[in-house]
Design a protein around this motif. Structure first.
Motif, mmCIF file in Angstrom:
data_model
loop_
_atom_site.group_PDB
_atom_site.id
_atom_site.type_symbol
_atom_site.label_atom_id
_atom_site.label_comp_id
_atom_site.label_asym_id
_atom_site.label_seq_id
_atom_site.Cartn_x
_atom_site.Cartn_y
_atom_site.Cartn_z
ATOM 1 N N GLU A 127 82.134 54.476 12.463
ATOM 2 C CA GLU A 127 82.499 53.799 13.749
ATOM 3 C C GLU A 127 81.842 54.790 14.947
ATOM 4 O OE1 GLU A 127 83.475 50.989 14.334
ATOM 5 O OE2 GLU A 127 84.894 50.542 12.553
ATOM 6 N N ARG A 128 82.037 55.910 14.621
ATOM 7 C CA ARG A 128 81.356 57.079 15.794
ATOM 8 C C ARG A 128 79.850 57.041 15.489
ATOM 9 N NH1 ARG A 128 85.240 62.398 15.161
ATOM 10 N NH2 ARG A 128 86.959 61.374 16.011
ATOM 11 N N TRP A 129 79.126 56.788 14.726
ATOM 12 C CA TRP A 129 77.941 56.860 14.238
ATOM 13 C C TRP A 129 77.395 55.606 14.972
ATOM 14 C CZ3 TRP A 129 75.002 53.912 9.988
ATOM 15 C CH2 TRP A 129 73.697 54.322 10.247
ATOM 16 N N ARG A 144 84.974 57.475 19.944
ATOM 17 C CA ARG A 144 85.521 58.736 19.224
ATOM 18 C C ARG A 144 87.172 58.250 19.255
ATOM 19 N NH1 ARG A 144 82.525 63.128 18.646
ATOM 20 N NH2 ARG A 144 84.149 64.305 18.129
ATOM 21 N N LEU A 145 87.244 57.447 18.095
ATOM 22 C CA LEU A 145 88.581 56.869 17.949
ATOM 23 C C LEU A 145 89.067 57.841 16.821
ATOM 24 C CD1 LEU A 145 87.847 53.055 17.732
ATOM 25 C CD2 LEU A 145 88.730 54.555 19.738
ATOM 26 N N SER A 146 90.742 57.757 17.088
ATOM 27 C CA SER A 146 91.383 58.456 16.213
ATOM 28 C C SER A 146 91.737 57.641 14.898
ATOM 29 C CB SER A 146 92.955 59.018 16.807
ATOM 30 O OG SER A 146 92.772 59.619 17.733
ATOM 31 N N ASP A 147 91.971 56.434 15.175
ATOM 32 C CA ASP A 147 92.182 55.459 13.900
ATOM 33 C C ASP A 147 91.212 54.061 14.374
ATOM 34 O OD1 ASP A 147 93.315 53.728 11.918
ATOM 35 O OD2 ASP A 147 95.143 53.990 12.505
ATOM 36 N N ALA A 148 90.308 53.881 13.552
ATOM 37 C CA ALA A 148 89.377 52.951 13.840
ATOM 38 C C ALA A 148 89.548 51.644 12.994
ATOM 39 C CB ALA A 148 87.859 53.285 13.383
ATOM 40 N N HIS A 149 90.544 51.448 12.130
ATOM 41 C CA HIS A 149 90.737 50.306 11.583
ATOM 42 C C HIS A 149 92.210 49.935 11.215
ATOM 43 C CE1 HIS A 149 86.933 49.194 9.119
ATOM 44 N NE2 HIS A 149 86.604 49.692 10.372
ATOM 45 N N ASN A 150 93.007 49.828 12.349
ATOM 46 C CA ASN A 150 94.374 49.554 12.463
ATOM 47 C C ASN A 150 94.403 48.188 12.907
ATOM 48 O OD1 ASN A 150 97.225 49.449 12.765
ATOM 49 N ND2 ASN A 150 97.244 51.476 13.514
ATOM 50 N N GLY A 151 94.981 47.377 12.052
ATOM 51 C CA GLY A 151 95.259 45.952 12.299
ATOM 52 C C GLY A 151 96.170 45.721 13.577
ATOM 53 N N LEU A 152 97.045 46.805 14.026
ATOM 54 C CA LEU A 152 97.820 46.692 14.902
ATOM 55 C C LEU A 152 97.298 46.907 16.053
ATOM 56 C CD1 LEU A 152 100.951 45.878 15.814
ATOM 57 C CD2 LEU A 152 101.658 48.164 15.066
ATOM 58 N N ARG A 153 96.945 46.041 17.140
ATOM 59 C CA ARG A 153 96.260 46.218 18.507
ATOM 60 C C ARG A 153 96.590 45.214 19.422
ATOM 61 N NH1 ARG A 153 92.805 43.640 14.737
ATOM 62 N NH2 ARG A 153 91.731 45.472 13.522
ATOM 63 N N ALA A 154 96.330 45.580 20.756
ATOM 64 C CA ALA A 154 96.749 44.595 21.818
ATOM 65 C C ALA A 154 95.777 44.297 22.799
ATOM 66 C CB ALA A 154 98.009 45.042 22.632
ATOM 67 N N PHE A 155 95.404 43.251 23.174
ATOM 68 C CA PHE A 155 94.515 42.787 24.140
ATOM 69 C C PHE A 155 95.290 42.353 25.411
ATOM 70 C CE2 PHE A 155 92.880 42.770 20.053
ATOM 71 C CZ PHE A 155 91.691 43.390 20.174
ATOM 72 N N SER A 156 94.478 42.519 26.560
ATOM 73 C CA SER A 156 94.733 41.704 27.952
ATOM 74 C C SER A 156 94.387 40.311 28.011
ATOM 75 C CB SER A 156 94.249 42.382 28.969
ATOM 76 O OG SER A 156 92.839 42.342 29.161
ATOM 77 N N PRO A 157 94.827 39.234 28.725
ATOM 78 C CA PRO A 157 94.438 38.233 28.948
ATOM 79 C C PRO A 157 92.859 37.981 29.069
ATOM 80 C CG PRO A 157 96.391 38.235 30.071
ATOM 81 C CD PRO A 157 95.914 39.726 29.513
ATOM 82 N N ARG A 158 92.314 38.998 30.068
ATOM 83 C CA ARG A 158 90.732 38.997 30.226
ATOM 84 C C ARG A 158 90.017 39.475 28.798
ATOM 85 N NH1 ARG A 158 86.537 42.678 32.433
ATOM 86 N NH2 ARG A 158 87.858 44.789 31.784
ATOM 87 N N ALA A 159 90.465 40.313 28.161
ATOM 88 C CA ALA A 159 89.752 40.800 26.779
ATOM 89 C C ALA A 159 89.756 39.820 25.907
ATOM 90 C CB ALA A 159 90.324 42.211 26.406
ATOM 91 N N ILE A 160 91.074 39.152 25.707
ATOM 92 C CA ILE A 160 91.176 38.221 24.432
ATOM 93 C C ILE A 160 90.349 36.866 24.837
ATOM 94 C CG2 ILE A 160 92.991 36.681 25.207
ATOM 95 C CD1 ILE A 160 92.891 38.312 21.903
ATOM 96 N N GLU A 161 90.311 36.712 25.942
ATOM 97 C CA GLU A 161 89.308 35.536 26.317
ATOM 98 C C GLU A 161 87.968 35.651 26.154
ATOM 99 O OE1 GLU A 161 88.335 31.685 28.287
ATOM 100 O OE2 GLU A 161 90.339 32.834 28.377
ATOM 101 N N GLN A 162 87.291 37.029 26.261
ATOM 102 C CA GLN A 162 85.963 37.286 25.971
ATOM 103 C C GLN A 162 85.589 37.597 24.482
ATOM 104 O OE1 GLN A 162 84.513 40.135 28.944
ATOM 105 N NE2 GLN A 162 86.156 39.372 30.386
ATOM 106 N N MET A 163 86.520 38.118 23.769
ATOM 107 C CA MET A 163 86.185 38.653 22.502
ATOM 108 C C MET A 163 86.306 37.299 21.544
ATOM 109 S SD MET A 163 88.619 40.946 20.011
ATOM 110 C CE MET A 163 89.743 39.818 19.618
ATOM 111 N N ARG A 164 85.393 37.230 20.260
ATOM 112 C CA ARG A 164 85.100 36.162 19.611
ATOM 113 C C ARG A 164 84.650 36.956 18.036
ATOM 114 N NH1 ARG A 164 80.675 31.626 18.992
ATOM 115 N NH2 ARG A 164 81.585 30.612 17.010
ATOM 116 N N LEU A 165 85.567 36.686 17.282
ATOM 117 C CA LEU A 165 85.235 37.140 15.760
ATOM 118 C C LEU A 165 84.401 36.146 14.876
ATOM 119 C CD1 LEU A 165 88.860 38.309 15.108
ATOM 120 C CD2 LEU A 165 86.921 39.704 16.031
#
Length: 256
Positions: free
Chosen positions: A157-159, A164-185
């Motif tokens: 992830e850093r490369w 510079r994240l402490s934990d790059a692959h944790n499935g427990l995460r939260a998003f604001s309404p603004r962020a979830i609106e813009q993100m697409r997987l």
């Protein structure tokens, strides 16, 4: 009281799902919770009535993929359902309050502690756009083999992103309404975790006038058991993820 949408993919979880919903019901007096549960083609379809009964004090929205598409695809389905609720397209049908304060992604296998959901949501309510769970900062019993695997992921992830994240692959995460609106997987399977960090690093695009995302890490608790380790990612799966990511990095995102 914060209004939370829990985006939860599930595949062949059985009793693990029941225990996860039971634990979430234990915090339903501290937040208004709606679980958007996506059955990703489980061999035995999830009994939505039983799940709703277990989830006492909270609400359930249930959807099912006819075939197994992968965790990334199930999360994207949950995200789209959550947005349809916020836009009022399904809220009346499901008798829901669509005004969510935070959107939290959570596994259905019992690894994620319900109390950590509240901590992540608090970070969003205080002004963050993205709150990433940090299992190494919380009370987690991370096995040595997983620490090695996660350390490799963190280096990748850093490369590739500069984050510079402490934990790059944790499935427990939260998003604001603004962020979830813009993100697409677009990554259907486990590589979606890196897809999310790449999206964070590249947001906003050079041509956008949108403000940068406020990103924080929050200590969370992740529980490892023999059952969850047996079900989790092995080295073969990890190598498949790396292959997906390298292909995406050099040749562009997978088209859904």
């Amino acid at each position: 009281m914060n209004r939370l949408a829990i985006l939860m993919p599930a595949y062949n979880e059985g009793e693990r799902l029941a225990r996860t919903l039971e634990e979430l019901s234990g915090i339903a007096d501290r937040a208004s919770i709606t679980v958007i549960l996506v059955d990703d083609g489980s061999h035995t379809p999830i009994d939505s009535a039983a799940a709703a009964k277990t989830l006492r004090g909270a609400k359930l929205v249930h959807a099912r993929h006819a075939i197994n598409l992968g965790q990334g695809a199930a999360l994207e389905t949950a995200r789209r359902i959550a947005l349809s609720l916020t836009r009022g397209k399904r809220a009346n049908q499901a008798n829901l309050d669509p005004r969510f304060d935070a959107f939290i992604t959570m596994d259905a296998d019992g690894q994620h502690a319900a109390g950590s959901v509240l901590a992540l949501a608090d970070a969003i309510v205080r002004g963050a756009d993205v709150a990433l769970g940090d299992r190494f900062g919380g009370a987690s019993n991370v096995p040595k083999s997983r620490r090695v695997l996660l350390g490799m992921a963190r280096t990748f992830e850093r490369w590739t992103t500069g984050l510079r994240l402490s934990d790059a692959h944790n499935g427990l995460r939260a998003f604001s309404p603004r962020a979830i609106e813009q993100m697409r997987l677009r990554q259907n399977r486990m590589a979606h975790a890196t897809e999310i960090t790449h999206w964070i690093a590249r947001h906003p695009s050079r041509r956008s006038a949108a403000p940068k995302l406020v990103v924080v890490e929050v200590p969370v608790s992740v529980r490892y058991t023999e059952e969850s380790l047996a079900k989790g990612q092995g080295m073969t799966s990890a190598l498949a993820i790396i292959a997906d990511l390298v292909r995406s990095f050099f040749f562009g995102d997978e088209a859904r």
